[in-house]
Design a protein around this motif. Sequence first.
Motif, mmCIF file in Angstrom:
data_model
loop_
_atom_site.group_PDB
_atom_site.id
_atom_site.type_symbol
_atom_site.label_atom_id
_atom_site.label_comp_id
_atom_site.label_asym_id
_atom_site.label_seq_id
_atom_site.Cartn_x
_atom_site.Cartn_y
_atom_site.Cartn_z
ATOM 1 N N UNK A 70 8.452 -15.135 5.218
ATOM 2 C CA UNK A 70 8.082 -14.524 6.497
ATOM 3 C C UNK A 70 7.557 -13.099 6.321
ATOM 4 N N UNK A 71 7.594 -12.587 5.075
ATOM 5 C CA UNK A 71 7.089 -11.227 4.812
ATOM 6 C C UNK A 71 5.647 -11.314 4.361
ATOM 7 N N UNK A 72 4.760 -10.652 5.101
ATOM 8 C CA UNK A 72 3.344 -10.657 4.735
ATOM 9 C C UNK A 72 3.062 -9.674 3.608
ATOM 10 N N UNK A 73 3.777 -8.549 3.632
ATOM 11 C CA UNK A 73 3.551 -7.541 2.617
ATOM 12 C C UNK A 73 3.996 -6.179 3.128
ATOM 13 N N UNK A 74 3.376 -5.136 2.563
ATOM 14 C CA UNK A 74 3.738 -3.759 2.940
ATOM 15 C C UNK A 74 2.499 -2.966 3.288
ATOM 16 N N UNK A 75 2.692 -1.948 4.131
ATOM 17 C CA UNK A 75 1.599 -1.036 4.464
ATOM 18 C C UNK A 75 2.098 0.378 4.244
ATOM 19 N N UNK A 76 1.133 1.290 4.081
ATOM 20 C CA UNK A 76 1.450 2.688 3.887
ATOM 21 C C UNK A 76 1.283 3.402 5.227
ATOM 22 N N UNK A 77 2.389 3.879 5.764
ATOM 23 C CA UNK A 77 2.349 4.557 7.060
ATOM 24 C C UNK A 77 2.682 6.026 6.843
#
Lengths: 341, 161
Positions: free
Chosen positions: B53-60
């Motif tokens: 269910x985890x698509x990935x990560x983003x840098x915020x």
Amino acid sequence: MLANDKGLRDYFDELLCDLSPGSSENALEETTQETTEETTEETRPGPQSRERDDSPEPAPDVAVSVPPQPTAQRSQSKAPPKGFSLKDKRQNKQLADKQKEQLQALLSKPIVGIASALETKAIDAAADRKKLTTEALAKQINKAPIADISAKQAAPELHEQQLGISRAEAQLADQAYKAASTWCENGRPEWAQEHFEALLFEVSGLKLAVPLVALGQILPMEQGLTHIFGQSSWFMGVLASPFGNLRVVNTALFVMPERYDESFLDSAAYVISVHGVPWALAVDSVTQPIKLDPNEINWRSERSKRPWLAGTVKSAMCALIDIPTMAELLIESDAGLNNAK
Amino acid sequence: MTATLSKDSVSEDPVLQWVTFKLAGETYGVNVMQVQEVLRYTEIAPVPGAPPYVMGIVNLRGNVVTVIDARFRFGLQPGEISENTRIVILEAEAHVVGILVDSVAEVVYLKQSEIETAPNVGNEESARFIQGVCHKNDELLILIELDKLLTDDEWAELEAV
């Protein structure tokens, strides 16, 4: 006048005619004087009587008019009437003083004390009522289902009441349908002991009949259903209606899963709601109701499988749905209304 | 975490604010107090070994935020990315996480009394985080309880991503 001690004293002084030296004329003395003058007046014959009376006039009485005299002189010259002796007056004064003290004690009592006693009683009564209400609600509520903690904090009583009401309604409907879904010894359900009316409808090419008893409204599915994830496959979605949000059953999949065709999702045009519960059956079309004779129905004797199927209508060659039993099954299966999470 | 209450909402029937978004044609709502921000779709870096269910990560802004596939989590069919696709940054159970949605709609005001219990006739785990339903503006809103979006074990697993 009674707000201060001086006013109180003056009031009682005036009422009881205090005899302290130098005081103003008292009412009793004036009454005594008036009594004396009236007596004098009565003994003096009037002019009218003199004119009428032909008998020789009696000798005129000498009118004794006593000019007003100082109090001391008057008290010396005349004996006071009964009850108004010096001793009596002293006793009356003592009584008056005692009454003054009692009145002062009463007035000095804080009014809050009296009100707080009443308030305490009222508060206790309200608390008892609230306790009873809470206990009654608590009995209806099993356990909270999925619930927003923030909402609970914001309106705990309303939240609990809402849950209690919906669960209570479901439980009441369940009890009612349990009674209605009872089958009698003659092999017929309770609602089919005499002639009854039934509604015919079509579901994916299959003709079905449902007794009008326990049916609600027939509504078009114009607005479409809201699909909710995580539900059973026979749950089509929620339909918003003027009568509330209805949970729609995929009747084709529910009744005949072995012959189910997904085209029913497109062909279903109406929902028939079940009375008293937020459930409805999706159907393709609805026809006019017909009156059925229980003797014209092949009643099912063995209902362990598909307990919602009551029998077959010979005249219409269609299956008869036991709606009360179906409603009971739907209520029991809906964990949102009944069970806790 | 409490929702924002309007001034005239007495404790008897508070008015709560919900951020609504679209997923597979249906409208969902989440507590406004748990929404940190809404981002336009940006490239999501997949993480090997992450839960499905985890698509990935983003840098915020220098912080790494895990993005969850809401369609997958809700058991819906996969969808396509469009110019309306958004990443909603949420805070739940002291965790900051993003969810990918088809579009973000508006903030709606709902009275507590208007929220009804949702049906629960399935055995799917996904139904546990449906808080309720509410009929608003001629559509039915499905309200999500974010704190139950993931189990404690899943939250811990997410931390390790």
